[in-house]
Structure formats: structure tokens, C-alpha cells
Design an enzyme around this catalytic site. Sequence first.
Site, PDB file in Angstrom:
ATOM      1  N   GLY A 298       2.407   2.643  -5.867  1.00  0.00           N
ATOM      2  CA  GLY A 298       3.329   1.701  -5.231  1.00  0.00           C
ATOM      3  C   GLY A 298       2.862   0.283  -5.519  1.00  0.00           C
ATOM      4  N   ILE A 299       3.771  -0.543  -5.991  1.00  0.00           N
ATOM      5  CA  ILE A 299       3.404  -1.939  -6.274  1.00  0.00           C
ATOM      6  C   ILE A 299       4.458  -2.881  -5.684  1.00  0.00           C
ATOM      7  CG2 ILE A 299       3.072  -3.673  -8.112  1.00  0.00           C
ATOM      8  CD1 ILE A 299       1.867  -1.433  -9.846  1.00  0.00           C
ATOM      9  N   GLY A 300       3.997  -3.727  -4.787  1.00  0.00           N
ATOM     10  CA  GLY A 300       4.880  -4.778  -4.267  1.00  0.00           C
ATOM     11  C   GLY A 300       5.651  -4.427  -3.003  1.00  0.00           C
ATOM     12  N   CYS A 305       2.954  -8.195   1.040  1.00  0.00           N
ATOM     13  CA  CYS A 305       2.990  -8.472  -0.402  1.00  0.00           C
ATOM     14  C   CYS A 305       4.005  -9.552  -0.715  1.00  0.00           C
ATOM     15  CB  CYS A 305       3.438  -7.241  -1.182  1.00  0.00           C
ATOM     16  SG  CYS A 305       2.326  -5.873  -1.059  1.00  0.00           S
ATOM     17  N   ASP A 340       1.609   4.297  -1.230  1.00  0.00           N
ATOM     18  CA  ASP A 340       0.969   3.151  -0.581  1.00  0.00           C
ATOM     19  C   ASP A 340       1.890   1.941  -0.557  1.00  0.00           C
ATOM     20  OD1 ASP A 340      -0.821   1.167   0.245  1.00  0.00           O
ATOM     21  OD2 ASP A 340      -1.605   0.897  -1.789  1.00  0.00           O
ATOM     22  N   GLY A 342       4.621  -0.333   2.429  1.00  0.00           N
ATOM     23  CA  GLY A 342       5.975  -0.316   2.988  1.00  0.00           C
ATOM     24  C   GLY A 342       6.245   0.838   3.943  1.00  0.00           C
ATOM     25  N   GLY A 363      -1.286  -0.082   5.775  1.00  0.00           N
ATOM     26  CA  GLY A 363      -2.054  -1.234   6.212  1.00  0.00           C
ATOM     27  C   GLY A 363      -1.498  -1.759   7.514  1.00  0.00           C
ATOM     28  N   ARG A 404     -19.079 -11.811  -6.927  1.00  0.00           N
ATOM     29  CA  ARG A 404     -19.025 -12.419  -8.253  1.00  0.00           C
ATOM     30  C   ARG A 404     -18.225 -11.570  -9.248  1.00  0.00           C
ATOM     31  NH1 ARG A 404     -23.659 -10.884 -11.553  1.00  0.00           N
ATOM     32  NH2 ARG A 404     -24.727  -9.179 -10.544  1.00  0.00           N
ATOM     33  N   GLU A 468      23.329   2.319  10.544  1.00  0.00           N
ATOM     34  CA  GLU A 468      23.730   3.310  11.537  1.00  0.00           C
ATOM     35  C   GLU A 468      22.593   4.294  11.816  1.00  0.00           C
ATOM     36  OE1 GLU A 468      27.900   4.874  11.265  1.00  0.00           O
ATOM     37  OE2 GLU A 468      26.795   6.758  11.121  1.00  0.00           O
TER      38      GLU A 468
END
Length: 483
Positions: A298-300, A305, A340, A342, A363, A404, A468
Site C-alpha cells: 500500500g502506498i499513499g 500521508c 498497510d 487507510g 497506524g 546517519r 448510505e
Amino acid sequence: MGFRSKFENAEKALTFNDVLLLPGWTTLEPSEADIKIRVTTNVELNIPLIASPMDTVTEAEMAIALAREGSMGVLHRNCSAKEEVDMARKVKRAEAVIIRDVITVSPDMTVADLLKMMEEHNIKGFPVVEGDGELQGIVTWRDVRLAESSLKIRDVMTEEVVTGSEDTEIDEAMQILHEHRIEKLPIVDKNNRVQGLITMKDITLKGTFQEAVRDEDGRLLCAAAISPFDLPRAKALDKYVDVMVLDVSHFHNKNCFDAAKLVLKEVSADVIVGNIGTYEAAEDIITQLDGVAGLRVGIGSGSICSTSVVTRAGAPTLFATSNVADAVKAYGADIPIIADGGIRNPGDVAVAMAVGASAAMMGNVFAGCRESPGRLVAMEGRYYKEYYGMGSAKARQKRFVQDRYSKPSKSINEGVEGWVPFKGPAKDILDEFTGGLKAAMGYMGAATIPQVWEKAKLALVTENGAKEAAPHDIFRPGPSRTI
Ligand code: XMP
């Protein structure tokens, strides 16, 4: 191919609110549904819900609370390697029948130093050792609470220590602890070197959490996130974690693949890679990376996000999961999928499973829990906890100062900062979600998650249908609870 055909060939990137699960013939009562499932090649959870590796969601307290109930939280990496290793150690030490990674002290330490250590580790007693771990005594809170702070531990410790050996059974240990009215039993080898520690607290706790997910030594399962480029951190964590998540926003990237190959070779934990969003990404992982134990997909779509707003790139979680699941199936790969981003409701978890997910990562839902590290604040009579994206200005600033290996490769923020309503203990959320997921399985007539993969049928809903399908035309007060 003309440019206009890009519209004609464009895929429909559907997500949770675009679909409903069609009810099917059922002989199953929701309470009979079995939601145990492998979420990586070697790790099975009793509850397939996973807390995101974010610094407002999962630190040791959340990871412990979830593992005790049978689910899992992934420790975030927005801290130094040492801090992350410390969190993992805390999870592993939370309740073990025999603690293997015993924290010991030296007889030359002062009472003042010991008090500091007690506070730091939240431990009230330590074996005192010299040389290569030879037991000299034991020192507890009672020995030091009224002692002069400059005294040495050797002056205040108890020298006569009751010990056990590797052969000491738990029942026997309990009897010894009771007989001597003591709390801790060091386990020593024939040279009196400390090999472990049995504590009354751990024995008592063992019966408390029947559904807990544990490793072979009875310790809670632990998962942690790393950057794929941070091999030293991966190695340092490997001793303590069962699952490692290579945590980047777009894993389908040559540098990530190259780095992942090294990590996969070096660590023994199960490695989940992600995030990915397409069939091709899954296909490339399956064909190019040996030993991947899970896919984070899942992206975005995450509630914090802004990737898709800023870049217009994204693969909504449901759409992404179905594509990745098809690739996994086409290649006959045995790699569980974690949907992952939403996910708001138990029904979203069921829908993600309908298209091949084994588990859901959340999250926002966990950020509002008591065990999340985010700050609790009161606003207009309600309680909220802080929640921000790992690509937000706030998280990025923290990361670049501390790590780093996380030099900014992008010059923009892809996450936002905000607040979520306080929701009480994580256990309440797990109960709500498992109840809802089992109810959805009841509607589908699916007794197990693999049956959901087989049996679930989806219907597309119109915008009006989606409205609905949610409560409507009624006033309801906000969801935030008081403490
Ligand atoms: P939810 O909807 O549960 O989503 O809050 C959590 C997931 O969102 C992802 N994540 C981000 N994605 N920018 C993004 O584009 C960010 O700053 C960010 N922080 C987290 C991550 O996959 C998490 O599990």
C-alpha cells in the site's frame, strides 16, 4: 501507443470505501471464526493486526501490550540504533520464563549508580558478577533504598545467593522462590557463572496472557523496522527480534533491492519488505530476492500521508493488495501479505483479506491508544494523542539528527502532523477489531482467513451507496473518550 490510450488503459485503483463484501451462505457463528494466520513465513499471530513502525505508534509499551494479546507492533526506527535495540530488549525481557539477556552489575559500582540503573531499566534487583560472569551476590531495592549513595555494591549486596541450574524446572523454581521468600533466582553453570534469571513476576505473568505470541524461549515476539541501508542496525537488532521490517516508502527501487540482499544474507529474523503497490514490484521481489518472509503493501493511503497529494504517485491499499496477491499466487510463492494504510474499521481488514491479505497494519487506529508514545493532550474537553507521518517535517527532522543512514534523498515532506482521539487501552481496540472481523467472516461464511481468500465476493458501490452504507441522518457526539 498514443498518449490518449493511457486513459483507456488506466487501471481502477479502488480502495476500502469503494467496495462492500457480499453476504454469502453461512453455517458459521462469528464466535467460531478462526483468525490465526501466518503473517510472515515463520511467524503466526493469533490476531492478524499489526501496529505501524511510527514514533507516535509503536515503542516497547505498545509492542508488549499487543504481543500479550496475540498481535504485534513493529518498533519504529526514528531513533538511534541503541535506542531501538533497547526497546527490543525491553520487549524480550517483558516476560520470559528464563531471562537470558540478564542485566548484571559489578560489585565496585556505587549505590548511586545502581539507583540510576534501576530507574533506567525499571528493574528492582540485579545479580552482582565479576570476571567472566561469576556470581558474587544479589542486590535489590531493599538493600539500597536507605543506603549511603557513595557505598559500593559489595558492601550492601546479599552474598548468600540461592541459585538454580539449567535443569531447574519452573515448578521447582517457584517452590524455591516461595520457600526462601525471594523474587529472583539466578541460573548458574557449574562454574557459578550467570546463565539466566527466573523471576517470580515472570512466572506469575505467564498464566495471565493465554493468547500471547511467544518465541521458543517463552519471550514475547518482537518486530522492528530498519532502513534497508542500515546493516549495522539490522545486525544489532537480529539478536532480539523475530521479524525485521525493511521500512521504506517505495521499496521497488534498485538501491533498496541491492541493500536488501545484504540484509537478507546477514540476519536470521524473518524479513518483511515494503512498501510496494504493484504486481510488478511483487514479481521482481519474488524473482530477485531470496528469503523474503512478508510483503508490506500500500502506498499513499495512510491517514497522515501526503505522498499522493504532493507527487500524485500512489497505490491505494486495497488495489495494491489485490495486485500483489495475484503476483504471489501466479508464482506460487509462500509470502504473506500485510495490507498497510487507510484501514479504519474491522470491515476494512476483512475487505483487505478478501483480496489476499493475511494481516492489516494500522497506524492511526493504534496511535490513539494508551500504550502509544504520542503525547496526550486535552482540547475542548476531549483527549487526543499526537500522530504524525514518518515523512512529515517533524519526523524527518528527528530522523536526520539521529540516524546517519537516513540522509534525506527527497527534499519534500510526504506526511502531515495532527491528533487522533484518545481511545483507551490497545486491548479494547483489538477486541473491537477481532469482533468486527469475525462478524464479517460470519457474513461471508468463512471459518478461516484462507477461506476468506477463497469465498469473499465484492460489490462495487457508488458514491451514494458508500454514503448510505455508513450511519447517516443522525447526530452523534464525537468519539473521543475520557481517561
Ligand atoms: P494509517 O492510515 O493507519 O496508515 O494511519 C499508516 C501507514 O502510513 C504509512 N506512512 C506514511 N505514508 N507519508 C506516507 O506517504 C508518511 O509520512 C507516512 N508515515 C507513515 C505507513 O505505511 C504506515 O504504516
